[in-house]
Design a protein around this motif. Structure first.
Motif, short mmCIF file in Angstrom:
data_model
loop_
_atom_site.label_atom_id
_atom_site.label_comp_id
_atom_site.label_asym_id
_atom_site.label_seq_id
_atom_site.Cartn_x
_atom_site.Cartn_y
_atom_site.Cartn_z
N MET A 168 -2.41 4.86 7.23
CA MET A 168 -3.25 5.84 7.57
C MET A 168 -2.93 6.76 9.26
SD MET A 168 -6.34 5.46 6.06
CE MET A 168 -7.33 6.09 6.55
N GLU A 228 1.14 -1.34 0.00
CA GLU A 228 0.17 -0.13 0.32
C GLU A 228 0.99 1.68 0.13
OE1 GLU A 228 -3.56 2.37 2.62
OE2 GLU A 228 -2.55 0.90 3.47
N ALA A 280 1.91 12.08 0.13
CA ALA A 280 1.50 12.29 -0.91
C ALA A 280 0.93 14.05 -1.18
CB ALA A 280 0.66 12.06 -1.57
N THR A 281 0.23 14.12 -0.25
CA THR A 281 -0.20 15.83 -0.59
C THR A 281 0.67 16.95 -0.18
OG1 THR A 281 -2.53 14.34 0.29
CG2 THR A 281 -2.30 17.18 0.78
N GLY A 329 -2.55 3.08 -4.48
CA GLY A 329 -3.19 2.87 -3.61
C GLY A 329 -4.19 1.23 -4.15
N SER A 376 0.24 9.69 7.76
CA SER A 376 0.20 8.99 7.07
C SER A 376 0.46 8.77 5.32
CB SER A 376 -1.64 8.44 6.28
OG SER A 376 -1.92 9.80 5.78
N PHE A 377 0.50 8.03 4.32
CA PHE A 377 0.65 7.52 3.32
C PHE A 377 0.04 8.82 2.34
CE2 PHE A 377 0.75 2.96 3.93
CZ PHE A 377 2.09 2.57 4.24
N HIS A 378 -1.07 8.85 3.06
CA HIS A 378 -1.36 10.65 2.02
C HIS A 378 -1.77 11.90 1.90
CE1 HIS A 378 -4.64 7.03 2.37
NE2 HIS A 378 -4.91 6.73 1.79
N ASP A 379 -1.09 11.77 3.66
CA ASP A 379 -0.24 12.95 3.58
C ASP A 379 0.98 13.75 3.16
OD1 ASP A 379 -2.07 13.52 5.65
OD2 ASP A 379 -0.99 12.51 7.17
N GLU A 429 -0.36 17.94 11.26
CA GLU A 429 0.19 18.16 9.38
C GLU A 429 0.16 20.04 9.42
OE1 GLU A 429 -4.31 18.23 8.24
OE2 GLU A 429 -4.62 15.97 8.66
N TYR A 439 1.19 4.05 -3.02
CA TYR A 439 1.09 6.13 -2.84
C TYR A 439 2.41 6.81 -3.35
CZ TYR A 439 -3.61 5.57 -1.55
OH TYR A 439 -4.93 5.18 -1.47
#
Length: 453
Positions: free
Chosen positions: A396, A179, A413-414, A447, A408-411, A377, A183
């Protein structure tokens, strides 16, 4: 050496440099716990004023922890370039701050300058800086290291993929690993904190990550964050490790509580150079965090920022591939709330860069600290602006093994997309090959774990 000043009719007298350094520090619950903190904002301002007027040679000539009493002090002092030191030793700490922040001073200039400084000097100037000063100063640096691939280039935000599992189950670990990779996470290292600190467990996890990376041609590095001696035994028995990891501290006594010494790290460095799986040349990974010396009752009456700086002076001896501070993990006894965590993260990153360290941060907190995900963040944005080399990411943002919250992985990337940052170039090329990134942005395939079926 002047250790007093008068402000608004009140005379502030500091008995020694330990007291002055501690009281010049921004508010930290660890300093308060150890009885070292300033009693008021006014006393803190007075301490900063006195500290700013000290010369660098006064700091070196009055060591907080003498070389004859401490191995870390000897390592730090032994690395000073005497020619550079001689040219700046009469600078005051305030003059050093002005030089660091001057528009004409480049990162290359600072890397040369830092060779003439010891860790206490770097800690001292850090205490005089605002958060924005710390961001601006750190952002001047470009510190590139290489294990299998390089990280640290300007405009690059690398990441450690942390696929921990509460029972070290290989299948569960690999699911989190897949996962994260999907990402775009993992160019700094695929690093696992094991539950079972045994040689067999470490070998199993190293083989699993190495085999996966080899099968899918993942351009990164693997590491299992067991004790250094456990990793060494696993490597001697044929485990494919790209790096050796160890937590370190800023005093000899604290390092002894971790079961390490300079001699042991020398031995580990030699071993990973000879038997490691990576191309190198940088093959060590260190982790630190403000407050560890106090928790080991090995702080010698020194404040936690200065001790953290000494971590980086000790680490510099080994030219590590990477080092990160785990900024909010130890707990509210040392960093009470989000304000203190954010300040510590910016301090640590700046001090690490001033020691020529490829510096990263685990932007994290525990559930009993006065902080939340929004605070983390915020710190992630500030560190990205400061040019942090890498940030740690978990699925997560919740580490199910260590029971703390991280990015997180999403953080990651963002942050990359928002702040115009990219993965390490070789890693990004691989991400494009597997279809999850195009021109620095994630594709709709991000993802999707079936990429690795």
């Amino acid at each position: 050496m002047k250790l007093q000043t008068k402000l608004l009719g009140h005379v502030y007298q500091f008995n020694n440099l330990k007291e002055l350094f501690a009281k010049a520090n921004e508010e930290k619950s660890g300093d308060r716990l150890s009885g070292l903190a300033a009693e008021s904002v006014q006393e803190r301002i007075a301490a900063k004023l006195v500290l700013g007027g000290l010369t660098l040679n006064e700091i070196r000539d009055h060591p907080l922890l003498p070389c004859e009493e401490d191995e870390v002090s000897r390592v730090i002092d032994g690395q000073i370039n005497e020619t550079i030191y001689s040219s700046i030793k009469r600078w005051t700490v305030s003059e050093l701050r002005e030089h660091i922040l001057d528009d004409l001073t480049t990162g290359t200039d600072l890397l040369r300058l830092s060779r003439g400084l010891n860790s206490e000097m770097i800690a001292a100037v850090t205490k005089l800086m605002s958060n924005l000063d710390l961001i601006h100063g750190a952002n001047k640096f470009e510190i590139i290291t290489q294990c299998n691939i390089p990280i640290g280039q300007k405009g690059i935000l690398a990441s450690r993929l942390q696929p921990n599992h509460p029972t070290d189950q290989v299948e569960g670990m690999l699911a989190a690993l897949k996962e994260g990779l999907s990402y775009g996470i993992g160019d700094a290292v695929i690093g696992i904190n094991p539950v079972d600190d045994s040689v067999e467990s470490v070998k199993r996890l190293l083989h699993a990550t190495h085999d996966f990376m080899k099968e899918w041609k993942v351009p990164s590095q693997n590491c299992v964050l067991a004790h250094v001696t456990t990793q060494m035994k696993a490597i001697e028995q044929g485990a494919p490790a790209d790096m050796i990891f160890q937590s370190i501290a800023g005093t000899e006594a604290a390092n002894q509580s971790f079961g390490i010494s300079a001699a042991l790290l020398d031995e580990a460095n030699d071993l990973i150079t000879q038997l490691g799986a990576s191309s190198g040349p940088d093959r060590l990974y260190f982790e630190t965090g403000q407050g560890s010396e106090l928790s080991a009752e090995a702080h010698h009456g020194i404040d936690q920022v200065t001790l953290e700086a000494r971590n980086y002076g000790f680490a510099h001896k080994y030219n590590p591939f990477m080092l990160n501070t785990v900024v909010g993990f130890i707990g509210p006894e040392y960093l009470y709330d989000s304000k203190q965590v954010i300040r510590a993260g910016l301090e640590d990153h700046f001090m690490g860069k001033m020691h020529n360290i490829s510096m990263g941060v685990d932007v994290c907190y525990t559930n009993h600290i006065r902080a939340d995900q929004n605070d983390m963040e915020d710190l992630g944005v500030l560190l990205t602006a400061a040019g942090v080399n890498f940030i740690i990411a978990t699925p997560m943002g919740d580490d199910c093994m260590l029971n703390y919250q991280s990015m997180s992985f999403h953080d990651i990337a963002t942050l990359r997309q928002t702040m115009n940052r990219r993965p390490s170039p070789r890693f990004e090329s691989w991400l494009e090959e597997i279809g999850v990134m195009n021109d620095g942005r994630l594709t709709p395939l991000a993802g999707d774990l079936t990429l690795f079926d």
